[in-house]
Scaffold this motif. Structure first.
Motif, mmCIF file in Angstrom:
data_model
loop_
_atom_site.group_PDB
_atom_site.id
_atom_site.type_symbol
_atom_site.label_atom_id
_atom_site.label_comp_id
_atom_site.label_asym_id
_atom_site.label_seq_id
_atom_site.Cartn_x
_atom_site.Cartn_y
_atom_site.Cartn_z
ATOM 1 N N LEU A 130 2.251 -4.490 0.902
ATOM 2 C CA LEU A 130 2.003 -5.237 -0.340
ATOM 3 C C LEU A 130 1.814 -6.712 -0.049
ATOM 4 O O LEU A 130 0.904 -7.366 -0.585
ATOM 5 N N SER A 131 2.690 -7.246 0.796
ATOM 6 C CA SER A 131 2.607 -8.669 1.121
ATOM 7 C C SER A 131 1.322 -8.987 1.874
ATOM 8 O O SER A 131 0.635 -9.986 1.577
ATOM 9 N N ALA A 132 0.973 -8.130 2.842
ATOM 10 C CA ALA A 132 -0.231 -8.387 3.646
ATOM 11 C C ALA A 132 -1.499 -8.320 2.801
ATOM 12 O O ALA A 132 -2.455 -9.066 3.032
ATOM 13 N N ALA A 133 -1.498 -7.424 1.810
ATOM 14 C CA ALA A 133 -2.688 -7.256 0.964
ATOM 15 C C ALA A 133 -2.610 -8.107 -0.296
ATOM 16 O O ALA A 133 -3.431 -7.942 -1.204
ATOM 17 N N LYS A 134 -1.632 -9.000 -0.336
ATOM 18 C CA LYS A 134 -1.454 -9.906 -1.492
ATOM 19 C C LYS A 134 -1.412 -9.141 -2.820
ATOM 20 O O LYS A 134 -2.038 -9.527 -3.820
ATOM 21 N N GLY A 135 -0.643 -8.023 -2.797
ATOM 22 C CA GLY A 135 -0.426 -7.271 -4.042
ATOM 23 C C GLY A 135 -1.528 -6.297 -4.389
ATOM 24 O O GLY A 135 -1.461 -5.650 -5.444
ATOM 25 N N HIS A 136 -2.529 -6.147 -3.522
ATOM 26 C CA HIS A 136 -3.636 -5.219 -3.821
ATOM 27 C C HIS A 136 -3.877 -4.292 -2.632
ATOM 28 O O HIS A 136 -4.954 -4.298 -2.017
ATOM 29 N N PRO A 137 -2.908 -3.459 -2.308
ATOM 30 C CA PRO A 137 -3.073 -2.592 -1.132
ATOM 31 C C PRO A 137 -3.934 -1.368 -1.430
ATOM 32 O O PRO A 137 -3.837 -0.762 -2.493
ATOM 33 N N THR A 138 -4.780 -1.030 -0.485
ATOM 34 C CA THR A 138 -5.429 0.294 -0.451
ATOM 35 C C THR A 138 -5.154 0.828 0.951
ATOM 36 O O THR A 138 -5.683 0.323 1.939
ATOM 37 N N VAL A 139 -4.305 1.829 1.011
ATOM 38 C CA VAL A 139 -3.674 2.193 2.282
ATOM 39 C C VAL A 139 -4.054 3.610 2.723
ATOM 40 O O VAL A 139 -4.010 4.557 1.931
ATOM 41 N N ALA A 140 -4.415 3.719 4.004
ATOM 42 C CA ALA A 140 -4.560 5.027 4.653
ATOM 43 C C ALA A 140 -3.299 5.253 5.480
ATOM 44 O O ALA A 140 -2.903 4.383 6.255
ATOM 45 N N ILE A 141 -2.664 6.411 5.290
ATOM 46 C CA ILE A 141 -1.408 6.707 6.001
ATOM 47 C C ILE A 141 -1.678 7.782 7.053
ATOM 48 O O ILE A 141 -2.261 8.829 6.748
ATOM 49 N N ILE A 142 -1.273 7.499 8.292
ATOM 50 C CA ILE A 142 -1.431 8.468 9.385
ATOM 51 C C ILE A 142 -0.037 8.866 9.849
ATOM 52 O O ILE A 142 0.696 8.041 10.405
ATOM 53 N N SER A 143 0.326 10.130 9.624
ATOM 54 C CA SER A 143 1.619 10.634 10.066
ATOM 55 C C SER A 143 1.421 11.482 11.326
ATOM 56 O O SER A 143 0.297 11.650 11.820
ATOM 57 N N ASP A 144 2.536 12.024 11.858
ATOM 58 C CA ASP A 144 2.404 12.831 13.066
ATOM 59 C C ASP A 144 2.360 14.322 12.752
ATOM 60 O O ASP A 144 1.443 15.026 13.130
#
Length: 329
Positions: free
Chosen positions: A155-169
């Motif tokens: 959230l902080s890195a995207a300044k409150g506008h995150p669009t996130v891809a999550i890669i799990s194992d």
């Protein structure tokens, strides 16, 4: 002549007295802390696995404080569940007073640990949650809270506008699933903040290919969060090759040498770092309390830290990233 006989009898009397004293102490003096026996079984004793070497160091420090020698065991390869189970079964036959174990997620594990419990061996589970009834005492990092930290960092890195891809194992990895739960608690407060969760099956190459396909799709994102080290390394390789490093923010977990280099280069925005020394230390301390019949908390959680390029050289974070340098604890 009489004087010589007296001297001989005097020496014999002293020797008999000394031997009697030793046996009396052993028989009636009661067990000392030094006499406690604890087996610590980790997921790996490979000297190249910094995380488990640090857990080992924490456990040995706790034992040293009470003058106890510790039996630390584990397979060479981190994914070798069969070898860990063989080591565990051998340890049970030795009948230590307690076993501190970081178990693999394996269907056989609960039944074998139940056998240890039936033999009167105290159990402390570290690192990995375990499905067992009743639950053994647990000393672990709070993986859900670590996931929340990753979400807040995004959230902080995207300044409150995150669009996130999550890669799990792996969907069967309880640690990654707990991290994912905490992560989604934060990100799901924001509409369309997660474009999807993918599983790389603990393969750098698979993580590389997943992100390559995501970049080619018509679904933009500004952040990738990887839930284990192999996914982080695979994604970082692609971002550097295609010059997306620093443009798409990458947030990962753990603190291997490779990940530290990625932090220094700016390819990795942040790493959520556990405190393995504390886990080993508190695991053995908890086992000692159980042996002494003292009450312990059923679960002890250990916090994680967010390490970035900007704060990685603070004294506190240096101890986390380089635990074998200037660690005087």
């Amino acid at each position: 002549m009489r004087k010589q006989r007296f001297t001989i009898w005097l020496i014999l009397a002293i020797l008999i007295g000394a031997i009697y004293s030793v046996y009396y102490f052993k028989l009636f003096g009661g067990p000392s802390i030094h006499d406690n026996s604890i087996a610590v079984i980790l997921k790996s004793l490979n000297v190249r696995m910094d995380f488990w070497q640090t857990v080992n160091k924490g456990a040995e420090t706790a034992a040293k404080e009470v003058g106890m020698e510790l039996n630390v065991l584990g397979p060479l390869q981190e994914n070798d569940a069969d070898e860990q189970i063989r080591i565990l079964e051998e340890a049970i036959e030795q009948k230590p007073e307690a076993i501190v174990i970081a178990p693999f997620a394996d269907d056989r594990m609960s039944a074998i640990l139940a056998k240890a419990r039936s033999a009167g061996i105290k159990l402390v589970v570290i690192d990995t949650p375990l499905d067992m009834n009743p639950m053994p005492v647990i000393v672990s990092n709070d993986h859900a809270e670590a996931g929340r930290l990753a979400g807040e960092t995004a959230l902080s890195a995207a300044k409150g506008h995150p669009t996130v891809a999550i890669i799990s194992d792996d969907p069967n990895s309880e640690i990654s699933e707990e991290r994912l739960t905490g992560l989604l608690e934060v990100l799901n407060r924001y509409e369309d903040s997660v474009i999807g969760v993918s599983y790389a099956n603990n393969s750098e190459d698979r993580a590389y290919e997943i992100v390559k396909q995501l970049l080619g799709a018509d679904k933009p994102f500004n952040t990738i969060i990887t839930l284990n080290e192999t996914a982080t390394l695979g994604v970082a390789k692609l971002l550097k090759e295609q010059q997306w490093a620093g443009v798409i923010e990458l947030i990962g977990f753990d603190s291997s040498v490779d990940e530290i280099q990625l932090l220094e280069s700016g390819t990795l925005k942040a790493a959520i770092v556990q405190k393995p020394f504390n886990m080993g230390y508190l695991g053995v301390k908890t086992a000692l309390k159980l042996i002494d019949g003292n009450k312990v908390d059923p679960v002890t959680y250990i916090e994680s830290n967010v390490i970035t390029r900007e704060n990685m050289y603070t004294p506190e974070n240096q101890k986390l990233l380089f635990p074998f340098i200037n660690n005087n604890k």
